[in-house]
Design a protein around this motif. Structure first.
Motif, mmCIF file in Angstrom:
data_model
loop_
_atom_site.group_PDB
_atom_site.id
_atom_site.type_symbol
_atom_site.label_atom_id
_atom_site.label_comp_id
_atom_site.label_asym_id
_atom_site.label_seq_id
_atom_site.Cartn_x
_atom_site.Cartn_y
_atom_site.Cartn_z
ATOM 1 N N PRO A 119 95.580 109.603 -78.013
ATOM 2 C CA PRO A 119 96.541 109.112 -78.996
ATOM 3 C C PRO A 119 96.207 107.670 -79.368
ATOM 4 O O PRO A 119 95.330 107.042 -78.757
ATOM 5 N N VAL A 120 96.893 107.146 -80.354
ATOM 6 C CA VAL A 120 96.626 105.777 -80.817
ATOM 7 C C VAL A 120 96.753 104.775 -79.674
ATOM 8 O O VAL A 120 96.017 103.782 -79.615
ATOM 9 N N THR A 121 97.650 105.044 -78.737
ATOM 10 C CA THR A 121 97.861 104.137 -77.605
ATOM 11 C C THR A 121 96.826 104.330 -76.498
ATOM 12 O O THR A 121 96.727 103.513 -75.586
ATOM 13 N N GLY A 122 96.050 105.409 -76.547
ATOM 14 C CA GLY A 122 94.999 105.650 -75.565
ATOM 15 C C GLY A 122 95.514 106.212 -74.252
ATOM 16 O O GLY A 122 96.721 106.312 -74.012
ATOM 17 N N ASP A 123 94.595 106.621 -73.422
ATOM 18 C CA ASP A 123 94.894 107.060 -72.059
ATOM 19 C C ASP A 123 95.646 105.938 -71.340
ATOM 20 O O ASP A 123 95.278 104.760 -71.425
ATOM 21 N N ARG A 124 96.698 106.314 -70.615
ATOM 22 C CA ARG A 124 97.525 105.301 -69.947
ATOM 23 C C ARG A 124 96.735 104.447 -68.961
ATOM 24 O O ARG A 124 97.104 103.307 -68.673
ATOM 25 N N THR A 125 95.646 104.983 -68.417
ATOM 26 C CA THR A 125 94.900 104.215 -67.421
ATOM 27 C C THR A 125 94.048 103.116 -68.043
ATOM 28 O O THR A 125 93.489 102.285 -67.313
ATOM 29 N N ARG A 126 93.930 103.087 -69.360
ATOM 30 C CA ARG A 126 93.165 102.001 -69.989
ATOM 31 C C ARG A 126 93.753 100.635 -69.636
ATOM 32 O O ARG A 126 93.035 99.643 -69.556
ATOM 33 N N GLY A 127 95.042 100.567 -69.417
ATOM 34 C CA GLY A 127 95.669 99.289 -69.121
ATOM 35 C C GLY A 127 95.933 99.049 -67.652
ATOM 36 O O GLY A 127 96.484 98.009 -67.272
ATOM 37 N N VAL A 128 95.526 99.984 -66.791
ATOM 38 C CA VAL A 128 95.864 99.872 -65.376
ATOM 39 C C VAL A 128 95.001 98.850 -64.650
ATOM 40 O O VAL A 128 95.452 98.140 -63.766
ATOM 41 N N GLY A 129 93.726 98.755 -64.989
ATOM 42 C CA GLY A 129 92.821 97.860 -64.271
ATOM 43 C C GLY A 129 92.162 98.566 -63.106
ATOM 44 O O GLY A 129 92.144 99.794 -63.073
ATOM 45 N N PRO A 130 91.618 97.850 -62.129
ATOM 46 C CA PRO A 130 91.561 96.384 -62.110
ATOM 47 C C PRO A 130 90.587 95.839 -63.145
ATOM 48 O O PRO A 130 89.681 96.537 -63.582
ATOM 49 N N HIS A 131 90.809 94.579 -63.523
ATOM 50 C CA HIS A 131 89.939 93.905 -64.480
ATOM 51 C C HIS A 131 89.201 92.770 -63.782
ATOM 52 O O HIS A 131 89.757 92.090 -62.917
ATOM 53 N N ARG A 132 87.954 92.598 -64.145
ATOM 54 C CA ARG A 132 87.120 91.583 -63.508
ATOM 55 C C ARG A 132 87.388 90.216 -64.128
ATOM 56 O O ARG A 132 87.499 90.090 -65.355
#
Length: 412
Positions: A43-56
């Motif tokens: 969907p336009v908002t993307g897979d929910r895990t795109r915002g989960v991280g972790p981020h480097r």
């Protein structure tokens, strides 16, 4: 991104991936590793895990992919479609006509409410393999009183029997470290998809493939089923021991922990000699596995005392290659182990917005002629175009159809 050039055993298999979170994406990750062209329909908002991280730290937050998403969505492409809209639904149906597989892990009834049920899509493409992964399965393959219940990994671990036999001896139930309630069902669904694709290739008949997370965890815990049937017992947490094998434990060394499994008489003899206790081999209390199991407290005391006096490396040097043993590794230990590099189990992939790659787990499936491997990073949201994918897939579909019409296909 472009379709991976390297050929895998599933080269030419076209997969529409509607999954999100972990279980479903793990299924399609395996298919992508094996060479399938997996299109993640988001969907336009993307897979929910795109915002989960972790981020480097230091990565561009507008471009970088989080570790959760990158790990199980590597090697896929991404298109954005609003399946609730008339245009999005129509475009999806166009893709279905030339696809081989659709995979989804929505709650029961979601696809039906969008007018995209298995039956509806099978009318568009009778060869379609439609795979679903839900907490408690789909009524098409067997009704469940929990069919409408939402489920996550921890729920499957609890209800499927895993948590009930995991934890300290006579202690409280524990979940596993990794998300086995997602990952094992996901792996089984990939196996089911491959079986159904083979059937479709031989017969032209697609079908509905269904794995329930509850069922998968129960199947993984098969031992408790036969224990209850044969003996009438209700297995409980066993700590690091085993109810049928001895010794079979994770025990403490002078500086860490190590797994030691010596249930066979030969391995027990080697272990006894290493401990300078050859007498243990002939001692009636320990002479065979059944005897050692009956005297497991003494076995653990003797073995535990010997291990506690030695470093992990000293135990490995004494027993490695002779008795089934292995140190308890943390992530840092794994990154320092030559095995995982020689076996390509730590793989670097591109990180969008950064010159430095990130590392994810590799594919454990090894094939000599058509390798399974990580075929690129995860996709950025909507990085690919649905019309371009449709044109590519239509060309492949027309070629296969023409070949089969001329008698080149298998009739099984």
């Amino acid at each position: 991104m472009t379709t991976a050039a390297a050929v895998g055993p599933l080269n030419g298999i076209k997969v529409l991936d509607l999954t999100a979170m972990l279980a479903g994406p793990y299924t399609t990750m395996l298919l992508a590793d094996l060479g399938a062209d997996v299109i993640k329909v988001e969907p336009v908002t993307g897979d929910r895990t795109r915002g989960v991280g972790p981020h480097r730290v230091g990565d561009d937050p507008d471009q970088a992919l989080g570790g959760y998403f990158q790990s199980v969505n590597r090697g896929k492409r991404s298109v954005v479609l609003d399946l609730k809209s008339t245009d999005g639904s129509a475009k999806f149906r166009e893709l279905v006509r030339v696809a081989d597989v659709v995979v989804e892990n929505f709650s029961a009834g979601v696809m039906e409410r969008m007018g995209l049920s298995y039956e509806s899509l099978a009318e568009e493409n009778p060869r379609l393999v439609y795979a679903a992964l839900r907490g408690f399965g789909d009524a098409r393959t067997g009704k469940s009183p929990y069919e409408s219940w939402p489920a996550f990994d921890i729920v499957a671990q609890a209800m499927g029997g895993f948590a009930g036999i995991t934890g300290p001896l006579d202690g409280t139930p524990l979940k596993s470290g990794p998300g086995i309630g997602d990952i094992f069902p996901g792996a089984l669904l990939a196996l089911g998809v491959l079986a159904a694709v083979r059937h479709a290739e031989h017969t032209g008949e697609g079908q509905f493939v269904d794995v329930a997370m509850y069922d998968a965890v129960l199947a993984m815990c098969e031992r408790i089923v036969y224990q209850h049937s044969y003996l009438g017992i209700v297995p409980r947490p066993m700590g690091n021991g085993h109810p049928l094998l001895a010794p079979f434990d994770i025990m403490q060394t002078l500086d860490g922990w190590i797994a030691v499994a010596a249930p066979s008489d030969n391995h027990w003899r080697i272990l006894a000699e290493a401990m300078d206790r050859p007498d243990l081999s002939d001692d009636p209390r320990f002479v065979n596995n059944a005897a050692r199991l009956a005297n497991i407290v003494e076995v653990r005391e003797i073995l535990g005392a010997w291990l506690a006096d030695r470093t992990t490396s000293a135990v490995v040097e004494a027993l490695g290659g002779r008795v089934p043993i292995g140190p308890v590794h943390d992530a840092a230990d794994i990154f320092n182990d030559e095995h995982v590099y020689l076996r390509e189990m730590l793989v670097e992939v591109e990180q969008p917005g950064s010159d430095a790659p990130v590392t994810i787990a590799g594919s454990p499936i090894k094939l000599s002629s058509t390798p399974a491997r990580v075929r690129g990073r995860g996709p950025k949201l909507g990085e690919d175009d649905a019309d371009t994918v449709l044109a590519e897939w239509s060309t492949i579909h027309d070629h296969v159809t023409n070949t089969n019409t001329k008698g080149g296909g298998s009739n099984g």
